[in-house]
Design an enzyme around this catalytic site. Structure first.
Site, short mmCIF file in Angstrom:
data_model
loop_
_atom_site.label_atom_id
_atom_site.label_comp_id
_atom_site.label_asym_id
_atom_site.label_seq_id
_atom_site.Cartn_x
_atom_site.Cartn_y
_atom_site.Cartn_z
CE LYS A 96 -7.66 -2.67 3.57
NZ LYS A 96 -7.85 -4.02 3.05
CD1 TRP A 122 -1.74 -2.27 2.16
CD2 TRP A 122 -2.63 -1.79 0.17
NE1 TRP A 122 -2.56 -3.33 1.79
CE2 TRP A 122 -3.12 -3.06 0.59
CE3 TRP A 122 -3.05 -1.27 -1.06
CZ2 TRP A 122 -4.00 -3.80 -0.18
CZ3 TRP A 122 -3.94 -2.03 -1.82
CH2 TRP A 122 -4.40 -3.28 -1.38
CG ASP A 178 -3.44 3.93 3.86
OD1 ASP A 178 -4.51 3.80 4.48
OD2 ASP A 178 -3.12 3.23 2.89
#
Length: 362
Positions: A197, A104, A173
């Site tokens: 999530k 990511w 993030d």
């Protein structure tokens, strides 16, 4: 209706608290006596205004935000944020620092470079297959921000403490561990988190940005790619993802009613993770993929002696009502995502299954 539910360890979209799902079910056809579903009411109505501002208020209280912290809801997921952050905060003569801890953060780096932005990768754990998070960094003098991915869902690593960047704001993030623990909010200029999530359904991304950091954003950006647009219109410049925001409000309400504070939420998550890591560490059969001092409390990743055993583990687990345990397609292995909404009972059931499977196959 709940009799056929399984223990859900999916990495995202992932488990939502059962009380939240029950509230959604009960009100879906007639939200707050409106005679309409939450998916049907006007986003300009007083009823949705209460939902939106209620969610924002819960975010503020749980994270102890200041009055100059903006809470925004933006579509496009965290993947859009990979591009929006450098687009908004890096001018032609600016640079930013990035810490690469895997997939990511690598995508965030790619999106910045696509735009021709100047960035420096000041730390990386690629040398050991992203099995740890760098503990010390050296920031570039004058950098606009330092970008981190707080939790790596694929490799099972997590920052237990955030790096010291002194006066340079952190951009993070936090898609997979937001609201799992208290945060030192004074360190951050901006936080973004895809909801699917650890916060709600897919389709909405929450952004928290400090006013002082927002004021430094670039001008003359496309309207829907400028954070200032969302801040100026309370996330209502266009039709927002109403159902996603409604679910987030319910999830945050559940956290408040069940745990009260993020300190208690963190203690609960530590107990859940310890239950699985104790099985792994006490075994010669399972092998954790993350180094001990970097292990995630949200995504427990591990390998078995052979890929065939891993396939059998995942299949037999599902037969026993334990779903979502297959590792990410890019790395294989097994992964148990034990986000806030995954109850202790589910983790205990998985730990017991792991012990039985080892006894039978080890």
């Amino acid at each position: 209706m709940t009799a056929h539910r399984i223990h859900n360890f999916n990495a995202g979209p992932s488990a939502l608290p059962l009380p939240v799902l029950e509230k959604i079910q009960a009100s879906f056809l007639n939200f707050n006596d409106s005679g309409m579903s939450i998916t049907e009411i006007s986003h300009r109505s007083a009823k949705f205004d209460a939902v939106l501002n209620g969610a924002i208020d819960r975010v503020r209280r749980l994270l102890s935000l200041n009055s100059d912290d903006h809470v925004l809801f933006i579509q496009g997921g965290a993947s859009l944020q990979f591009a929006m952050v450098p687009m908004n905060f890096l001018g032609p003569n600016d640079t930013a620092d990035y810490i690469n801890t895997g997939t990511w953060s690598a995508k965030a780096i790619k999106e910045a470079r696509i735009q021709g932005k100047t960035i420096q990768v000041i730390a990386s754990s690629e040398d050991q297959n992203f099995s740890y998070v760098p503990k010390t960094i050296s920031c570039t003098p004058g950098a606009r921000y330092v970008h981190v991915t707080s939790n790596n869902t694929i490799k099972g690593t997590q920052f237990d403490q955030f790096p010291e960047t002194f006066e340079i704001p952190l951009v993070a993030d936090m898609s997979s561990d937001i609201f799992s623990r208290p945060l030192p909010m004074e360190k951050f200029g901006l936080i973004y988190t895809g909801a699917q999530k650890n916060l709600g359904p897919s389709g909405v991304c929450m952004v928290i940005v400090k006013e002082a950091f927002l004021e430094t954003a670039e001008q003359h950006l496309p309207t829907m790619l400028a954070y200032k647009t969302f801040a100026a219109h309370n996330s209502m410049y266009n039709t927002p993802p109403c159902f996603g925001i409604y679910t987030i409000d319910l999830v945050l309400e559940w956290i408040q009613e069940t745990f009260g504070t993020l300190e208690r939420m963190a203690e609960h998550n530590q107990r859940k993770a310890r239950m699985l890591y104790d099985v792994i560490d006490g075994s010669g059969f399972y092998q954790a993929t993350a180094q001990k001092n970097s292990r995630s409390l949200m995504n427990v990743t591990f390998r078995l002696p052979t890929e065939d055993l891993e396939d059998r583990f995942v299949a037999e687990a599902l037969e026993n009502g334990l779903g979502g345990l297959k590792g990410h397609r890019s790395v294989g292995g097994c992964r148990a995502s034990i986000y806030n909404a995954v109850p202790m009972e589910s983790v205990a059931a998985l730990a017991a299954f792991m012990e039985r499977f080892e006894q039978e196959k080890g």
